[in-house]
Design a protein around this motif. Structure first.
Motif, PDB file in Angstrom:
ATOM      1  N   UNK A  14      26.823  18.625  22.713  1.00 18.06           N
ATOM      2  CA  UNK A  14      26.230  17.632  23.611  1.00 18.06           C
ATOM      3  C   UNK A  14      27.311  16.740  24.225  1.00 18.06           C
ATOM      4  N   UNK A  17      27.863  10.817  25.628  1.00 15.83           N
ATOM      5  CA  UNK A  17      26.919   9.704  25.693  1.00 15.83           C
ATOM      6  C   UNK A  17      25.487  10.122  25.362  1.00 15.83           C
ATOM      7  N   UNK A  18      25.311  11.357  24.963  1.00 15.10           N
ATOM      8  CA  UNK A  18      23.989  11.778  24.498  1.00 15.10           C
ATOM      9  C   UNK A  18      23.624  10.947  23.278  1.00 15.10           C
ATOM     10  N   UNK A  19      22.368  10.526  23.206  1.00 19.56           N
ATOM     11  CA  UNK A  19      21.988   9.717  22.037  1.00 19.56           C
ATOM     12  C   UNK A  19      22.061  10.584  20.778  1.00 19.56           C
ATOM     13  N   UNK A  22      18.914  12.433  20.129  1.00 20.28           N
ATOM     14  CA  UNK A  22      18.713  13.700  20.848  1.00 20.28           C
ATOM     15  C   UNK A  22      19.558  14.811  20.234  1.00 20.28           C
ATOM     16  N   UNK A  27      19.590  19.425  19.266  1.00 22.20           N
ATOM     17  CA  UNK A  27      20.672  20.395  19.065  1.00 22.20           C
ATOM     18  C   UNK A  27      20.725  20.878  17.620  1.00 22.20           C
ATOM     19  N   UNK A  38      12.470   5.327  22.106  1.00 17.64           N
ATOM     20  CA  UNK A  38      13.789   5.761  22.590  1.00 17.64           C
ATOM     21  C   UNK A  38      14.543   4.660  23.325  1.00 17.64           C
ATOM     22  N   UNK A  57      18.665   6.218  18.542  1.00 25.44           N
ATOM     23  CA  UNK A  57      18.431   6.260  19.993  1.00 25.44           C
ATOM     24  C   UNK A  57      19.374   5.338  20.748  1.00 25.44           C
ATOM     25  N   UNK A  59      22.567   4.850  19.645  1.00 28.09           N
ATOM     26  CA  UNK A  59      23.912   5.248  19.252  1.00 28.09           C
ATOM     27  C   UNK A  59      24.303   6.501  20.020  1.00 28.09           C
ATOM     28  N   UNK A  60      25.396   6.417  20.765  1.00 30.37           N
ATOM     29  CA  UNK A  60      25.879   7.602  21.476  1.00 30.37           C
ATOM     30  C   UNK A  60      26.602   8.526  20.496  1.00 30.37           C
TER      31      UNK A  60
ATOM     32  N   UNK B   2      21.530  15.759  28.534  1.00 34.09           N
ATOM     33  CA  UNK B   2      22.305  14.822  29.326  1.00 34.09           C
ATOM     34  C   UNK B   2      23.418  15.561  30.070  1.00 34.09           C
ATOM     35  N   UNK B   5      29.501  13.809  30.630  1.00 32.66           N
ATOM     36  CA  UNK B   5      30.099  12.528  30.938  1.00 32.66           C
ATOM     37  C   UNK B   5      31.415  12.398  30.179  1.00 32.66           C
ATOM     38  N   UNK B  99      24.354  -3.794  15.885  1.00 32.58           N
ATOM     39  CA  UNK B  99      24.958  -2.893  16.860  1.00 32.58           C
ATOM     40  C   UNK B  99      25.276  -3.605  18.176  1.00 32.58           C
TER      41      UNK B  99
END
Lengths: 179, 258
Positions: A14, A17-19, A22, A27, A38, A57, A59-60, B2, B5, B99
């Motif tokens: 992924x 920057x995918x959460x 996700x 994955x 989310x 959700x 956290x990248x 996504x 990036x 966070x």
């Protein structure tokens, strides 16, 4: 990118920057963390990162690299549930179950850091977790029991919701709960 | 899934300054609580700079000034003196506060940005990166910057007394409609500032002047009406804001004591 989940290292594809939510669900097919709002509002996606409860959700993926991610699947096994998992069964602390994995993960972090059985302290710790069944009382009971060190018996429940329902509701002709 | 990036991860504040100068349109990420959901909801982010490894998370209370790094978490900020500490503790919930960062909070659009109120009342200065390089400006100037900017740290004199009074919210509403901050400075002067009383955070100068002129807290709080522009949003109506603001201001003044 490498991601360690429940003590297993995964090579993931992924974008950075995918959460984390996700990545875990789509994955890696680790579906304990639930996709609720989310946007950080509901708490259903909560996981532990290096032992601290965090919203997956928010956290990248790139933020989780090199850290230890633990989901509800990593807290116990069906044969050997964690103390919090046992207490949630014993105290009947789940209704639809959607918030449960987030509640259990956050509650586990709370008791692991020596959280007190005080209701107000537990409410503060779980303040970001919404149960839309509004089953909060049983959840607070379960967490308080673990914080006190009570034994949990997963073959029975701590109290009978049905009997209290009948005592309030009289003959019980007003719905299915006591039937 | 996504789209692809790229994320730049500077390891020093100087690298942060250089990153913004080299790419003023880069998306800035502190704790991720605002940007990551946007990505999940479909906002494309091609290039981002993440400050989480930039050595900007320290909180230094050892000197005359308290210096708070931009990526200090709101959980860390919640241990600082009022009004900043209780304001940070009032944001979101424990997990979000662990966070979310102070820098992200003060750069976020309304209805986020509760910490702008305390920083105005504390007369804080903010060291920041802009497209032209590093500079230090007062909080009000920083909040009014329209171009690219990244907060690096926030500094203010420890107040003689401080208080923070929010409009209370239920736990299922994570945003605060109104927050009133009060500070008594070293020479006894009182500064008042607020979020949610106007479309942007602002000082309540008329109420400050009333207090300086000897007015009691009730009269001073009433004077706060001169500086407010109540507005409607999903959190509160303009009418409700107008009604409760003087009460909240009076409580904030009362809590200063002395």
């Amino acid at each position: 990118m490498d991601l360690v989940v429940n003590a297993v290292s995964h090579e993931v594809d992924s974008a950075p920057l995918t959460s984390l939510l996700e990545v875990l669900r789509e994955e890696l097919d680790i579906t304990g963390p639930k996709a609720g709002c989310e946007t950080g509002g509901c708490g259903a996606c909560t996981v532990l990162i290096d032992g601290e409860p965090r919203r997956s959700c928010l956290t990248a993926l790139c933020m989780a690299e090199g850290r230890e991610v633990t989901t509800v699947e990593g807290l116990g096994t069906p044969e050997a549930l964690s103390a919090v998992q046992q207490a949630f069964i014993h105290h009947y602390a789940a209704q639809c179950g959607f918030c449960t994995s987030g509640m259990i993960v956050a509650s586990s972090a709370y008791v692991d850091r020596g959280g007190s059985p005080d209701t107000g302290a537990i409410q503060e710790a779980l303040g970001g977790h919404y149960c839309r069944c509004t089953g909060y009382v049983k959840i607070l009971d379960a967490v308080a029991a673990v914080a006190r060190g009570d034994d949990a018996d997963t073959m029975s429940t701590a109290a009978s919701p049905t009997s209290s329902y009948v005592s309030i509701g009289g003959t019980g002709n007003g719905g299915g709960g006591a039937a | 899934m996504t789209s692809t990036n790229s994320v730049l991860t500077p390891s020093t504040p100087d690298e942060v300054v250089a990153a913004l100068a080299a790419d003023p349109d880069v998306v800035v990420i502190g704790g991720g609580t605002l940007v990551v959901p946007q990505v999940s909801l479909g906002t494309p982010v091609e290039r981002a700079v993440w400050l989480g490894r930039a050595a900007l998370d320290s909180v230094d209370e050892s000197g005359d000034e308290i210096i708070v790094g931009a990526t200090a978490s709101l959980a860390a900020c919640s241990r600082l003196p009022a009004p900043l500490g209780p304001c940070a503790a009032n944001v979101g919930d424990p997990e979000v506060r662990s966070q979310a960062t102070i820098g992200g909070n003060i750069c976020a659009p309304v209805p986020y940005g509760d910490l702008r109120g305390p920083l105005l009342a504390l007369d804080a200065s903010i060291r920041c990166a802009t497209a032209d390089g590093e500079r230090t400006v007062d909080a009000a100037t920083f909040f009014a910057l329209s171009g690219p900017r990244i907060a690096l740290d926030v500094r203010f004199a420890s107040p003689a007394a401080g208080s923070f009074v929010p409009l209370q919210r239920p736990h299922t509403v994570s945003l605060t409609a109104i927050g009133i901050s009060a500070v008594r400075g070293a020479s006894g002067e009182v500064r008042l500032a607020a979020t949610g009383v106007a479309p942007e955070a602002r000082r309540l100068y008329a109420a400050e002047a009333a207090l300086a002129g000897g007015s009691d807290p009730v009269a001073a709080a009433d004077a706060a009406r001169e500086d407010i522009e109540p507005y409607d949003d999903v959190l509160a109506s303009a009418a409700h804001r107008a009604r409760v603001i003087p009460t909240l201001v009076r409580r904030a003044i009362d809590q200063l004591g002395g």
